[in-house]
Design a protein around this motif. Structure first.
Motif, PDB file in Angstrom:
ATOM      1  N   PHE A  90      46.049 -36.695  27.083  1.00  0.00           N
ATOM      2  CA  PHE A  90      45.675 -35.392  27.619  1.00  0.00           C
ATOM      3  C   PHE A  90      45.572 -34.371  26.513  1.00  0.00           C
ATOM      4  O   PHE A  90      46.432 -34.304  25.629  1.00  0.00           O
ATOM      5  N   PHE A 105      45.484 -28.078  31.072  1.00  0.00           N
ATOM      6  CA  PHE A 105      45.212 -29.445  30.668  1.00  0.00           C
ATOM      7  C   PHE A 105      43.813 -29.900  31.045  1.00  0.00           C
ATOM      8  O   PHE A 105      43.264 -29.489  32.069  1.00  0.00           O
ATOM      9  N   GLY A 106      43.281 -30.792  30.208  1.00  0.00           N
ATOM     10  CA  GLY A 106      42.043 -31.458  30.527  1.00  0.00           C
ATOM     11  C   GLY A 106      42.292 -32.599  31.508  1.00  0.00           C
ATOM     12  O   GLY A 106      43.427 -32.865  31.893  1.00  0.00           O
ATOM     13  N   PRO A 107      41.223 -33.320  31.878  1.00  0.00           N
ATOM     14  CA  PRO A 107      41.335 -34.363  32.895  1.00  0.00           C
ATOM     15  C   PRO A 107      41.898 -35.683  32.381  1.00  0.00           C
ATOM     16  O   PRO A 107      42.212 -36.567  33.177  1.00  0.00           O
TER      17      PRO A 107
ATOM     18  N   TYR B  35      54.885 -28.003  36.548  1.00  0.00           N
ATOM     19  CA  TYR B  35      53.523 -28.465  36.752  1.00  0.00           C
ATOM     20  C   TYR B  35      53.511 -29.506  37.877  1.00  0.00           C
ATOM     21  O   TYR B  35      54.510 -30.196  38.116  1.00  0.00           O
ATOM     22  N   GLN B  37      51.053 -32.814  39.085  1.00  0.00           N
ATOM     23  CA  GLN B  37      49.978 -33.679  38.641  1.00  0.00           C
ATOM     24  C   GLN B  37      49.634 -34.670  39.745  1.00  0.00           C
ATOM     25  O   GLN B  37      50.514 -35.323  40.299  1.00  0.00           O
ATOM     26  N   GLY B  40      45.072 -39.441  38.363  1.00  0.00           N
ATOM     27  CA  GLY B  40      43.775 -39.338  37.724  1.00  0.00           C
ATOM     28  C   GLY B  40      43.413 -37.959  37.221  1.00  0.00           C
ATOM     29  O   GLY B  40      42.277 -37.738  36.788  1.00  0.00           O
ATOM     30  N   GLU B  41      44.361 -37.027  37.296  1.00  0.00           N
ATOM     31  CA  GLU B  41      44.085 -35.666  36.858  1.00  0.00           C
ATOM     32  C   GLU B  41      45.139 -35.188  35.870  1.00  0.00           C
ATOM     33  O   GLU B  41      46.200 -35.788  35.732  1.00  0.00           O
ATOM     34  N   GLY B  42      44.842 -34.083  35.192  1.00  0.00           N
ATOM     35  CA  GLY B  42      45.818 -33.487  34.310  1.00  0.00           C
ATOM     36  C   GLY B  42      46.802 -32.627  35.072  1.00  0.00           C
ATOM     37  O   GLY B  42      46.540 -32.232  36.204  1.00  0.00           O
ATOM     38  N   PRO B  43      47.963 -32.331  34.471  1.00  0.00           N
ATOM     39  CA  PRO B  43      48.938 -31.448  35.126  1.00  0.00           C
ATOM     40  C   PRO B  43      48.351 -30.057  35.360  1.00  0.00           C
ATOM     41  O   PRO B  43      47.575 -29.551  34.543  1.00  0.00           O
ATOM     42  N   LEU B  45      49.518 -26.095  36.178  1.00  0.00           N
ATOM     43  CA  LEU B  45      50.652 -25.180  36.118  1.00  0.00           C
ATOM     44  C   LEU B  45      50.915 -24.552  37.494  1.00  0.00           C
ATOM     45  O   LEU B  45      50.013 -24.024  38.137  1.00  0.00           O
ATOM     46  N   LEU B  86      53.228 -35.796  41.275  1.00  0.00           N
ATOM     47  CA  LEU B  86      54.227 -35.876  40.207  1.00  0.00           C
ATOM     48  C   LEU B  86      54.557 -34.460  39.765  1.00  0.00           C
ATOM     49  O   LEU B  86      53.659 -33.706  39.371  1.00  0.00           O
ATOM     50  N   LEU B  88      56.480 -32.035  37.163  1.00  0.00           N
ATOM     51  CA  LEU B  88      56.956 -32.044  35.787  1.00  0.00           C
ATOM     52  C   LEU B  88      57.511 -30.677  35.418  1.00  0.00           C
ATOM     53  O   LEU B  88      56.878 -29.654  35.676  1.00  0.00           O
TER      54      LEU B  88
END
Lengths: 114, 111
Positions: A90, A105-107, B35, B37, B40-43, B45, B86, B88
């Protein structure tokens, strides 16, 4: 959503080959980061950048190098990929001025080293 | 090295139940973030807490920062399936402006 893209999104490569992952932002943020995410470890910092050509190591930097020649691009290179570098990578960005450290964050890029 | 420990690691509950997730450290952080999540994706905020003892509410989510700024908790009231994900926690290391992440709490809310 913050304008962050990562490429490629998925990659399978063989042990010993070099690999470069790209992170591109359209937010003009000063700070950029590369993390890896593995089961049971959360996200761990690989390298980060605090400006063009200004980079520093994170906690798991061995085997990785980075470059930032433009504000918008941050490249992560695995010089000689190993199976232990199979992970989800990431990229994140932060404006960095507020001191609150908020990151976007990016994907992610899923990398498999066979 | 600053470490953050999250508990529990996994939580499976029924819709409508309440839950609390904990984030603990022996280190002091200037601020702490939560965060969420999804696969398949980013966290993404959720919140930043800065002041010791601070409490922030985001709809059914309540975040608290410990008085000593070493720990935090996330409480969800009347959990819904859409809360699945998830979670975090992350502490800010002002020296590097980098985050130290906990290992995460995987929450599943059954309808």
């Amino acid at each position: 959503d913050a304008g962050i893209t990562q490429s490629p999104r998925h990659k399978v490569t063989e042990t010993g080959t070099p690999v470069t992952l790209r992170c591109h932002q359209t937010e003009n943020h000063r700070y950029m980061y590369w993390y890896r995410q593995d089961p049971g470890h959360g996200l761990r910092l690989i390298h980060y950048s605090y400006g063009v050509k200004d980079t520093d190591k994170g906690e798991v930097s061995d085997g990785y190098s980075v470059s930032r020649s433009k504000t918008e691009d941050f490249l992560l290179t695995l010089e000689s990929a190993t199976s232990s570098q199979t992970s989800v990578y990431f990229c994140a960005i932060s404006e960095g001025t507020s001191g609150r450290g908020e990151q976007y964050f990016g994907p992610g890029t899923r990398l498999t080293v066979t | 090295t600053q470490l953050l420990e999250q508990s529990p690691q996994f939580l499976s509950i029924q819709e409508g139940e309440n839950l609390t997730v904990y984030c603990n450290s022996s280190s002091v952080f200037s601020s702490l973030q939560w965060y969420r999540q999804e696969p398949g994706e980013g966290p993404v905020l959720l919140v930043t807490v800065v002041t010791g003892g601070e409490v922030k509410k985001l709809k059914r989510l309540t975040f608290q920062f410990g008085d000593a700024r070493k720990d935090s908790s996330l409480h969800i009231t009347a959990a819904q399936p859409g809360d699945t994900g998830l979670y975090l926690c992350a502490g800010v290391d002002t020296g590097r402006r980098a985050l130290t992440f906990g290992s995460g709490t995987r929450l599943q809310v059954q309808p």
